[in-house]
Enzyme design. Structure first.
Site, PDB file in Angstrom:
ATOM      1  CB  ILE A  17      -0.222 -57.923  35.961  1.00  0.00           C
ATOM      2  CG1 ILE A  17      -0.326 -56.933  37.110  1.00  0.00           C
ATOM      3  CG2 ILE A  17       0.352 -57.247  34.726  1.00  0.00           C
ATOM      4  CD1 ILE A  17      -0.567 -57.554  38.447  1.00  0.00           C
ATOM      5  CD  GLN A  39      -3.225 -69.184  26.279  1.00  0.00           C
ATOM      6  OE1 GLN A  39      -3.830 -69.426  25.240  1.00  0.00           O
ATOM      7  NE2 GLN A  39      -2.034 -68.609  26.279  1.00  0.00           N
ATOM      8  CB  SER A  48       4.632 -60.947  29.889  1.00  0.00           C
ATOM      9  OG  SER A  48       4.454 -61.114  28.506  1.00  0.00           O
ATOM     10  CG  HIS A  51       8.478 -65.117  32.868  1.00  0.00           C
ATOM     11  ND1 HIS A  51       8.642 -63.917  32.258  1.00  0.00           N
ATOM     12  CD2 HIS A  51       7.931 -65.957  31.963  1.00  0.00           C
ATOM     13  CE1 HIS A  51       8.222 -64.024  31.024  1.00  0.00           C
ATOM     14  NE2 HIS A  51       7.778 -65.239  30.809  1.00  0.00           N
ATOM     15  CG  HIS A 228      13.725 -58.405  28.286  1.00  0.00           C
ATOM     16  ND1 HIS A 228      14.960 -57.791  28.401  1.00  0.00           N
ATOM     17  CD2 HIS A 228      13.165 -58.345  29.521  1.00  0.00           C
ATOM     18  CE1 HIS A 228      15.116 -57.403  29.668  1.00  0.00           C
ATOM     19  NE2 HIS A 228      14.056 -57.731  30.359  1.00  0.00           N
ATOM     20  CE1 TYR A 254      15.251 -56.444  34.918  1.00  0.00           C
ATOM     21  CE2 TYR A 254      15.382 -55.491  32.719  1.00  0.00           C
ATOM     22  CZ  TYR A 254      14.894 -56.457  33.579  1.00  0.00           C
ATOM     23  OH  TYR A 254      14.041 -57.416  33.108  1.00  0.00           O
ATOM     24  CB  VAL A 359      -0.161 -52.663  30.079  1.00  0.00           C
ATOM     25  CG1 VAL A 359      -0.066 -52.000  31.443  1.00  0.00           C
ATOM     26  CG2 VAL A 359      -1.213 -51.976  29.212  1.00  0.00           C
ATOM     27  CG  ASP A 547      -7.057 -26.219  20.451  1.00  0.00           C
ATOM     28  OD1 ASP A 547      -6.604 -27.303  20.023  1.00  0.00           O
ATOM     29  OD2 ASP A 547      -6.367 -25.180  20.511  1.00  0.00           O
ATOM     30  N   GLY A 561     -10.623 -27.982  11.609  1.00  0.00           N
ATOM     31  CA  GLY A 561      -9.221 -28.316  11.879  1.00  0.00           C
ATOM     32  C   GLY A 561      -9.150 -28.910  13.278  1.00  0.00           C
TER      33      GLY A 561
HETATM   34  P1  FAD Z   1       0.307 -61.470  30.237  1.00  0.00           P
HETATM   35  O1  FAD Z   1       0.849 -61.634  31.565  1.00  0.00           O
HETATM   36  O2  FAD Z   1       1.043 -62.127  29.117  1.00  0.00           O
HETATM   37  O3  FAD Z   1      -1.179 -62.000  30.280  1.00  0.00           O
HETATM   38  C1  FAD Z   1      -1.904 -62.322  29.129  1.00  0.00           C
HETATM   39  C2  FAD Z   1      -2.679 -63.555  29.428  1.00  0.00           C
HETATM   40  O4  FAD Z   1      -3.544 -63.841  28.337  1.00  0.00           O
HETATM   41  C3  FAD Z   1      -1.774 -64.756  29.568  1.00  0.00           C
HETATM   42  O5  FAD Z   1      -1.891 -65.286  30.860  1.00  0.00           O
HETATM   43  C4  FAD Z   1      -2.239 -65.708  28.512  1.00  0.00           C
HETATM   44  O6  FAD Z   1      -2.203 -67.054  28.904  1.00  0.00           O
HETATM   45  C5  FAD Z   1      -3.649 -65.221  28.244  1.00  0.00           C
HETATM   46  N1  FAD Z   1      -4.092 -65.579  26.911  1.00  0.00           N
HETATM   47  C6  FAD Z   1      -3.468 -65.321  25.736  1.00  0.00           C
HETATM   48  N2  FAD Z   1      -4.152 -65.866  24.712  1.00  0.00           N
HETATM   49  C7  FAD Z   1      -5.230 -66.458  25.254  1.00  0.00           C
HETATM   50  C8  FAD Z   1      -6.307 -67.208  24.703  1.00  0.00           C
HETATM   51  N3  FAD Z   1      -6.393 -67.429  23.394  1.00  0.00           N
HETATM   52  N4  FAD Z   1      -7.238 -67.677  25.541  1.00  0.00           N
HETATM   53  C9  FAD Z   1      -7.173 -67.459  26.889  1.00  0.00           C
HETATM   54  N5  FAD Z   1      -6.159 -66.787  27.456  1.00  0.00           N
HETATM   55  C10 FAD Z   1      -5.203 -66.287  26.641  1.00  0.00           C
HETATM   56  N6  FAD Z   1       7.511 -55.146  33.345  1.00  0.00           N
HETATM   57  C11 FAD Z   1       7.774 -54.326  34.360  1.00  0.00           C
HETATM   58  O7  FAD Z   1       7.001 -53.436  34.634  1.00  0.00           O
HETATM   59  N7  FAD Z   1       8.902 -54.441  35.099  1.00  0.00           N
HETATM   60  C12 FAD Z   1       9.809 -55.405  34.834  1.00  0.00           C
HETATM   61  O8  FAD Z   1      10.814 -55.505  35.513  1.00  0.00           O
HETATM   62  C13 FAD Z   1       9.570 -56.280  33.762  1.00  0.00           C
HETATM   63  N8  FAD Z   1      10.471 -57.202  33.452  1.00  0.00           N
HETATM   64  C14 FAD Z   1      10.186 -58.116  32.492  1.00  0.00           C
HETATM   65  C15 FAD Z   1      11.084 -59.127  32.262  1.00  0.00           C
HETATM   66  C16 FAD Z   1      10.811 -60.109  31.343  1.00  0.00           C
HETATM   67  C17 FAD Z   1      11.777 -61.197  31.115  1.00  0.00           C
HETATM   68  C18 FAD Z   1       9.597 -60.043  30.602  1.00  0.00           C
HETATM   69  C19 FAD Z   1       9.245 -61.082  29.599  1.00  0.00           C
HETATM   70  C20 FAD Z   1       8.715 -58.998  30.802  1.00  0.00           C
HETATM   71  C21 FAD Z   1       9.007 -58.024  31.743  1.00  0.00           C
HETATM   72  N9  FAD Z   1       8.138 -56.969  31.989  1.00  0.00           N
HETATM   73  C22 FAD Z   1       8.386 -56.122  33.025  1.00  0.00           C
HETATM   74  C23 FAD Z   1       6.947 -56.758  31.169  1.00  0.00           C
HETATM   75  C24 FAD Z   1       5.717 -57.324  31.839  1.00  0.00           C
HETATM   76  O9  FAD Z   1       5.984 -58.616  32.255  1.00  0.00           O
HETATM   77  C25 FAD Z   1       4.528 -57.351  30.906  1.00  0.00           C
HETATM   78  O10 FAD Z   1       4.432 -56.152  30.236  1.00  0.00           O
HETATM   79  C26 FAD Z   1       3.234 -57.619  31.660  1.00  0.00           C
HETATM   80  O11 FAD Z   1       3.366 -58.724  32.486  1.00  0.00           O
HETATM   81  C27 FAD Z   1       2.088 -57.854  30.707  1.00  0.00           C
HETATM   82  O12 FAD Z   1       0.956 -58.231  31.416  1.00  0.00           O
HETATM   83  P2  FAD Z   1      -0.347 -58.691  30.650  1.00  0.00           P
HETATM   84  O13 FAD Z   1      -1.362 -59.023  31.669  1.00  0.00           O
HETATM   85  O14 FAD Z   1      -0.683 -57.697  29.624  1.00  0.00           O
HETATM   86  O15 FAD Z   1       0.119 -59.967  29.810  1.00  0.00           O
HETATM   87  N1  THG Z   2      -5.399 -24.234  11.921  1.00  0.00           N
HETATM   88  C1  THG Z   2      -6.619 -24.758  11.745  1.00  0.00           C
HETATM   89  N2  THG Z   2      -7.199 -25.546  12.638  1.00  0.00           N
HETATM   90  C2  THG Z   2      -6.536 -25.894  13.773  1.00  0.00           C
HETATM   91  C3  THG Z   2      -5.264 -25.372  14.026  1.00  0.00           C
HETATM   92  C4  THG Z   2      -4.680 -24.528  13.062  1.00  0.00           C
HETATM   93  N3  THG Z   2      -7.109 -26.717  14.658  1.00  0.00           N
HETATM   94  C5  THG Z   2      -6.317 -27.318  15.703  1.00  0.00           C
HETATM   95  C6  THG Z   2      -5.364 -26.306  16.273  1.00  0.00           C
HETATM   96  N4  THG Z   2      -4.606 -25.680  15.199  1.00  0.00           N
HETATM   97  C7  THG Z   2      -6.165 -25.263  16.990  1.00  0.00           C
HETATM   98  N5  THG Z   2      -5.347 -24.275  17.628  1.00  0.00           N
HETATM   99  C8  THG Z   2      -5.407 -22.956  17.369  1.00  0.00           C
HETATM  100  C9  THG Z   2      -4.914 -22.091  18.324  1.00  0.00           C
HETATM  101  C10 THG Z   2      -5.032 -20.722  18.157  1.00  0.00           C
HETATM  102  C11 THG Z   2      -5.626 -20.212  17.003  1.00  0.00           C
HETATM  103  C12 THG Z   2      -6.046 -21.077  16.034  1.00  0.00           C
HETATM  104  C13 THG Z   2      -5.951 -22.454  16.215  1.00  0.00           C
HETATM  105  C14 THG Z   2      -5.832 -18.761  16.860  1.00  0.00           C
HETATM  106  N6  THG Z   2      -6.211 -18.098  17.949  1.00  0.00           N
HETATM  107  C15 THG Z   2      -6.610 -16.724  17.922  1.00  0.00           C
HETATM  108  C16 THG Z   2      -6.285 -16.075  19.275  1.00  0.00           C
HETATM  109  O1  THG Z   2      -6.208 -16.796  20.264  1.00  0.00           O
HETATM  110  O2  THG Z   2      -6.083 -14.890  19.298  1.00  0.00           O
HETATM  111  C17 THG Z   2      -8.111 -16.748  17.688  1.00  0.00           C
HETATM  112  C18 THG Z   2      -8.780 -15.479  17.870  1.00  0.00           C
HETATM  113  C19 THG Z   2     -10.244 -15.505  17.477  1.00  0.00           C
HETATM  114  O3  THG Z   2     -10.911 -16.545  17.610  1.00  0.00           O
HETATM  115  O4  THG Z   2     -10.708 -14.478  17.065  1.00  0.00           O
HETATM  116  O5  THG Z   2      -5.709 -18.225  15.791  1.00  0.00           O
HETATM  117  O6  THG Z   2      -3.528 -24.063  13.170  1.00  0.00           O
HETATM  118  N7  THG Z   2      -7.273 -24.463  10.614  1.00  0.00           N
END
Ligand code: FAD
Ligand code: THG
Length: 817
Positions: A17, A39, A48, A51, A228, A254, A359, A547, A561
């Site tokens: 998918i 494949q 996955s 089914h 699962h 479920y 995913v 920031d 930072g």
């Molecule tokens: P896949 O569908 O696995 O696709 C990957 C593809 O890559 C495959 O077709 C494979 O053949 C291909 N591939 C791998 N290696 C190679 C290679 N070397 N060369 C070429 N092709 C390759 N999710 C939900 O959201 N709701 C649900 O209810 C849910 N229920 C689930 C129930 C079960 C029993 C299972 C197992 C899963 C369930 N999931 C559900 C999870 C969901 O199925 C998966 O997260 C999702 O299908 C993943 O999709 P995908 O495309 O990433 O992987």
């Molecule tokens: N310390 C340091 N770096 C950082 C952070 C930290 N980077 C990421 C994150 N935290 C950044 N966030 C902030 C948010 C607010 C302030 C500093 C970092 C801060 N603000 C003053 C104010 O809003 O009044 C600044 C005023 C000014 O610029 O004069 O102090 O924690 N090293």
């Protein structure tokens, strides 16, 4: 269409998918040379997706995941195969049979309202109307979401693949990828059993085979394949094929309906999915190839014993099952990451090699859209930082970590998880040099980004006695302690040491460093060495990427930072040849020494001038504290007088012990994250990723003061001109709760005139202001101070008022003295 979209050769590995959705999204954006290699046979390739029962519940604690799911539902609703839509909005019903789950559903209803999902809490009676087989007497109530339902994952895959093909994509099934070609750190092609495909960009959408493909590319892929269990019953009377999808989280189960196999007898069966069993990790190398697989590569034999308790629990809830049996079952394999979030983005280990893995069907189209946008425009419309591959680094990509955390994610899929609840496994992982001291002081550690972070210290318990604090409900009392109030107070009244080591820091050096940083950020950095500046990284559309604090330590040397690994990547990718960007987080450490007595503590320990005149606010200096060379920066995220003191990790303990000993007569304490978060909200300091993201402009986030359009050009400047402050679509503002005893925790919906209008980003009790504080996004009309709103917390209305900021020390008297 970008030039890249027109010219680049893209190979997508996997036609599940995700791969099919991505081919569709890319070709829709003008990408022409797109090849999907699969494949298995395209009709049902065997991963996955082949089914997946396709249940889609959109509401999630994570706003991003809800957004990805909403897009998936919207998109699949508009796709049809043979006249049948690929999404069936039959509704979703989650039921509670325990008080804890019933409370959780109330919280979920709030989340749904925050993220714009229609839903209502319903009585047990109503649950039984929606699902007549439910034993009403067992149920306390439910949460019904009419727009949730079933995705038909295989048809949705095929339809999208066909659409991509109609735009020129090649969809090649029965091609097994066996190698990835690379040159000079860039991917150049994909090798299959039927030839080699040259490529400029490769996206691995190989699902749980991700680590196998990754290994071919020299890229670590932190996901764990786990089985699962999914079982289907014999026909059960009383079903009509139109019941909502059903979740019973109290027992990790479920349910959905399936048409019975035999069209002659007709009727419906129940499909039961279980997360109740032991973790069943699967070695992706050991999974059979399509033609060797008894059923499908991702469908392993059903282990009946593992399912037995789930069968009993199912029959307990749906007594009609007693007359039926498990007719079919399999252990289906799919991916789990250490934090349960997808893996999206380009690898740092091999340029041009992207991942779209881990995913769910639920998020598939949304994730594919985000990756396609990212590949096309260099940014995504929705903030997806929580899904970015770059969030895992070093130890977090080790097989041991991925396995421990992946298994934990499996076990917790349906559990009630408090937002602060830390993982238990693979800890402690990253610790600061003061870890032993923190343990001695009785630190209550929580974890983030692999780091152990003290939230409060039992050593401060005595001063928490007798504080007048509101009673907390059981939920908000979790991972909280009244000791945080004592630590906040000690910080405002005396002096406290905060461990800032996990705050990521970069060193930017080289002749072009200033020019480079000027071009990358919004604020004026052309200041003399010794200046520290708060500034923003924007993306090309003017959204806030991060920031930062930028300290100019020498003409050509800056310490920055930042907020996360994505900042390192962004700066590294943009740096010209005469600029070096280096992450110095590991190997260094940082203590915040903050409070009105901070100067009394530090000055006697150093020969350098730490007076107000000698060491001004937002200035940096290199000095010695005792024997320890430090870089000191006069700034404070908690809004008090004081410094951040940086040194190398080997000297960290000496620095701590020196400060601790000297601070004893002043009543120094160690402060934890719980107090820290309260103090920063009182000052209105935003936390990137939580309060704001690329979805917001600086003006919307209240950070226009850090933008200097006149300083010269910088990334995002032109786009910002099109989003002037007056044009803000919404604003980030502080609220205080009207009832001084009320508490909220974050993510709550905000109602204006009774209608959901925004959501809370961060919340904490403000110990100095004597009320709970909640920062929230609101429409501009509702963002004026004084506006009365209400929040919803576990179904309760909580009146609140928009306030002017900052709530504490607006005159900055405490910091600038
Ligand atoms: P896949 O569908 O696995 O696709 C990957 C593809 O890559 C495959 O077709 C494979 O053949 C291909 N591939 C791998 N290696 C190679 C290679 N070397 N060369 C070429 N092709 C390759 N999710 C939900 O959201 N709701 C649900 O209810 C849910 N229920 C689930 C129930 C079960 C029993 C299972 C197992 C899963 C369930 N999931 C559900 C999870 C969901 O199925 C998966 O997260 C999702 O299908 C993943 O999709 P995908 O495309 O990433 O992987
Ligand atoms: N310390 C340091 N770096 C950082 C952070 C930290 N980077 C990421 C994150 N935290 C950044 N966030 C902030 C948010 C607010 C302030 C500093 C970092 C801060 N603000 C003053 C104010 O809003 O009044 C600044 C005023 C000014 O610029 O004069 O102090 O924690 N090293």
């Amino acid at each position: 269409m970008t030039a890249r979209a027109g010219a680049a050769r893209v190979v997508i590995i996997g036609a599940g998918i995700v791969g099919c959705s991505l081919a569709d999204e890319l070709t829709e954006r003008g990408w022409r040379d797109v090849t999907v290699l699969e494949q298995g046979p395209l009709h049902a390739p065997g991963g996955s997706t082949s089914h997946a029962p396709g249940l889609v519940f959109r509401t999630n604690g994570c706003r991003t995941l809800t957004g990805l799911a909403s897009y998936t539902v919207e998109k699949f609703s508009g796709l049809t195969e043979d006249g049948e839509p690929c999404f069936d909005a039959r509704g979703g019903l989650e039921i509670a049979t325990s008080e804890a789950q019933w409370a959780e559903l109330h919280r979920k209803a709030g989340l749904a309202a925050s993220w714009g999902i229609e839903g209502e809490l319903v009585s047990a009676r109503r649950c039984a109307e929606l699902w007549p087989l439910l034993d009403e007497s067992k149920v306390l109530g439910g949460f019904f979401t009419p727009g949730d339902g079933l995705a038909r994952a295989l048809p949705a895959s095929r339809v999208q693949a066909e659409r991509a093909a109609s735009r020129g994509a090649r969809i090649l099934d029965r091609h097994t990828v066996t190698g990835i070609e690379r040159a000079d750190g860039h991917v150049t092609g994909v090798v299959t059993d039927r030839g080699t495909f040259p490529a400029d960009l490769v996206v691995s959408a190989a699902g749980f085979w991700g680590p196998v493909i990754g290994a071919m590319a020299g890229v670590s892929v932190p996901l764990l394949p786990l089985a699962h269990q999914y079982a289907t019953t014999s026909a059960v009377p009383g079903l009509d094929g139109r019941r909502p999808i059903l979740r019973f989280q109290d027992r990790d189960l479920y349910f959905r309906e399936h048409p019975a196999d035999d069209p002659a007898t007709g009727g419906f069966r129940i499909g039961i999915g279980s997360y109740a069993h032991r973790p069943l990790p699967v070695d992706p190398y050991a999974v059979p190839a399509f033609d060797d697989a008894p059923v499908m590569p991702s469908s392993l034999p059903f282990t009946h014993d593992d399912f037995a308790p789930s069968w009993e629990d199912s029959a307990w809830l749906l007594p009609a099952l007693e007359d039926s049996s498990v007719e079919d079952g399999f252990n289906g394999v799919f991916s789990f990451t250490p934090d349960g979030m997808p893996l999206l983005g380009e690898s740092r280990e091999l340029r041009g090699f992207w991942l779209a893995e881990a995913v769910w069907v639920t998020h598939s189209a949304g994730a594919a859209k985000a990756v396609a946008e990212w590949m096309t425009d260099g940014r995504t419309g929705m903030d997806i930082h929580g899904c970015e591959l770059s969030r895992f680094e070093g130890a977090q990509r080790s097989p041991a970590y991925v396995r421990a955390r992946g298994e934990q994610q499996f076990a917790e899929v349906y559990d009630v998880i408090h937002p602060l609840q830390p993982a238990e496994r693979a800890r402690p992982l990253r610790v600061s040099p003061w870890y032993a001291r923190q343990q001695e002081l009785g630190a209550h550690f929580l974890e983030a980004g692999g780091w152990e972070r003290p939230h409060w210290f039992e050593a401060n318990a005595a001063s928490a006695k007798g504080l007048d604090l509101p009673e907390r409900d059981a939920w908000s009392a979790r991972h909280w302690s009244p000791i945080a109030a004592a630590e906040a107070r000690a910080t405002r009244e005396r002096v406290a040491l905060y461990d800032m080591t996990p705050l990521r820091r970069l060193e930017v050096t080289g002749p072009g460093a200033l020019e480079f940083l000027q071009r990358m950020t919004t604020n004026q950095l052309a200041k003399k060495p010794g200046a520290v500046t708060y500034t923003l990284l924007l993306d090309a559309a003017g959204g806030i990427r991060s920031d930062l604090t930028v300290a100019r330590l020498a003409a050509d040397r800056f310490q920055i930072g930042v907020n996360g690994p994505a900042d390192l990547d962004w700066l590294t990718d943009h740096a010209p040849d005469d600029v070096q960007v280096r992450d110095i987080t590991s190997g260094t450490c940082c203590i915040g020494v903050w409070g009105p007595l901070a100067r009394d503590l530090v000055q006697p320990l150093t020969g350098a001038d730490f007076s107000h005149r000698g060491f001004g606010y937002f200035r940096a200096k290199e000095a010695y504290i005792g024997e320890v060379p430090v870089t000191a920066m006069r700034l404070s995220y908690v809004g008090e007088l004081g410094w951040e003191l940086y040194t190398s990790a080997d000297l960290g303990l000496r620095l701590w012990d020196t400060l601790w000993a000297a601070g004893q007569p002043l009543g120094v304490i160690a402060g934890g994250r719980s107090a820290f978060n309260s103090l920063r909200l009182e000052k209105g300091y935003r936390a990137w990723g939580q309060d704001m993201s690329t979805e917001h402009t600086p003006y919307e986030a209240g950070l226009g003061w850090a933008v200097k359009p006149d300083k010269g050009d910088f990334v995002g400047r032109a786009a910002l001109a099109a989003h002037p402050p007056e044009g803000a679509r919404r604003r980030l503002v502080p609220l205080t709760l009207d009832d001084p005893a009320a508490i909220v925790l974050g993510h709550e919906p905000v109602y204006v005139d009774g209608v959901p209008a925004g959501h809370v980003t961060s919340a904490a009790y403000g110990y100095s202001v004597g009320r709970a504080i909640a920062y929230a996004w609101l429409p501009p009309a509702a963002a004026e101070p004084g506006t009365a709103v209400h929040l919803e917390y576990f179904g309760e209305k909580v009146p609140a008022t928009v306030r002017a900021e900052p709530l504490f020390d607006p005159a900055m008297e405490r910091i600038r003295r």
